[in-house]
Design a protein around this motif. Structure first.
Motif, mmCIF file in Angstrom:
data_model
loop_
_atom_site.group_PDB
_atom_site.id
_atom_site.type_symbol
_atom_site.label_atom_id
_atom_site.label_comp_id
_atom_site.label_asym_id
_atom_site.label_seq_id
_atom_site.Cartn_x
_atom_site.Cartn_y
_atom_site.Cartn_z
ATOM 1 N N ASP A 157 1.002 -1.110 0.044
ATOM 2 C CA ASP A 157 0.008 -0.016 -0.129
ATOM 3 C C ASP A 157 0.832 1.192 -0.057
ATOM 4 N N VAL A 180 -6.654 8.945 -2.606
ATOM 5 C CA VAL A 180 -7.937 8.364 -1.949
ATOM 6 C C VAL A 180 -8.452 7.281 -2.629
ATOM 7 N N LEU A 183 -6.477 4.304 -1.978
ATOM 8 C CA LEU A 183 -6.770 3.615 -0.507
ATOM 9 C C LEU A 183 -7.928 2.870 -0.664
ATOM 10 N N LEU A 184 -8.994 3.499 -1.176
ATOM 11 C CA LEU A 184 -10.310 2.785 -1.239
ATOM 12 C C LEU A 184 -10.119 1.536 -1.934
ATOM 13 N N TYR A 188 -9.585 0.456 2.200
ATOM 14 C CA TYR A 188 -9.606 1.184 3.570
ATOM 15 C C TYR A 188 -10.981 2.017 3.294
ATOM 16 N N SER A 193 -9.130 6.635 4.692
ATOM 17 C CA SER A 193 -8.489 7.047 3.451
ATOM 18 C C SER A 193 -8.100 8.569 3.179
ATOM 19 N N SER A 197 -4.489 10.168 3.325
ATOM 20 C CA SER A 197 -4.084 10.930 2.255
ATOM 21 C C SER A 197 -3.674 12.651 2.517
#
Length: 273
Positions: A157, A180, A183-184, A188, A193, A197
């Protein structure tokens, strides 16, 4: 500083202070505004957009001061074998992801300066618009994925998000929208997220602004007084809007905003050719 310069500084600061928290590329929008309202060179517009992020660095640093303090307190206890333990995971994420951002972003920035300096203003705006559309489509893809939620970042990640953040040196590719979304896609939860970020944005934006000043001829096309006004405006507006705008981001389909603004920029930029 005359009235026109003052208005320009306030306008740039307002745009940066508001759109920094939205996944619609503050750099792209500031570059478009600077190019439209002045005869500024596209390469200078890109540098200016990166430089005024210093103002919103102050805003996010104050807003996330407790998270930053927690990360700093964990540094003395950090050990490689415990790099991704619960206590150290976010500190490791921020440090290593920032390094990955630099490895990708610095060479890309140096190439970008040469590329955009040859673009006409209209074509430059159209290119930014196309990148905004791409950002919106990436956000839409992340919303459509349903993954098991994660709580702490992993090494993969870290390198993925850091490398993607490096690509956002290109105006029009939203830094927050890209990180973001990544991460989504990695599983997350939305608020986590956003927090990761924006924490990651602090060293990245500071590094980008420093790179602009060091690699160029100082301040990007503006006087020191104009720079102070622009930075102060972006810092104040950014701090006043961050909480409300982050709540809006969690409720509104901003991928549509990206695509809409990007489409308008493409049409408008091509019309200026």
């Amino acid at each position: 500083m005359n009235r026109a310069e003052l208005l320009f500084a306030v306008l740039v600061g307002l745009v940066q202070g508001i759109v920094e928290w939205l996944p619609i590329s503050s750099q792209g929008n500031v570059s478009i505004v600077a190019t439209l309202v002045t005869d500024i060179d596209p390469a200078v517009a890109v540098d200016l957009a990166l430089f005024v992020q210093l103002g919103t660095i102050c805003s996010s640093s104050i807003y996330y001061r407790e998270d930053i303090a927690t990360a700093l307190r964990s540094v003395p206890d950090w050990r490689p074998r415990r790099a991704y333990s619960e206590r150290n995971a976010e500190t490791t994420f921020i440090v290593l992801a920032s390094a990955a951002t630099g490895l990708v972003g610095i060479p890309l920035y140096l190439t970008l300066r040469e590329a955009v300096s040859g673009l006409a203003g209209g074509l430059f705006i159209a290119v930014i618009g196309a990148l905004l559309v791409g950002t919106g489509l990436l956000q839409r893809a992340s919303e459509a994925v349903d993954l098991q939620l994660k709580e702490t970042p992993t090494l993969f990640d870290t390198l993925l998000v850091g490398g993607l953040q490096g690509l956002t040196i290109l105006p029009g590719i939203s830094r927050s929208g890209t990180t973001v979304s990544a991460l989504l896609l990695r599983g997350y939860e939305g608020s986590s997220s956003l927090r990761l970020s924006f924490l990651l944005s602090i060293p990245a934006s500071l590094g980008a602004a420093t790179l602009v000043v060091v690699s160029g001829d100082g301040l990007p096309g503006i006087s020191p007084l104009v720079a102070v006004v622009a930075l102060a405006t972006s810092a104040v507006v950014g701090y006043l809007t961050i909480d409300a705008l982050m709540r809006i981001v969690e409720r509104v389909a901003f991928w549509l905003v990206c695509v809409g603004l990007g489409g308008l920029a493409v049409v408008g930029g091509l019309a200026l050719l």
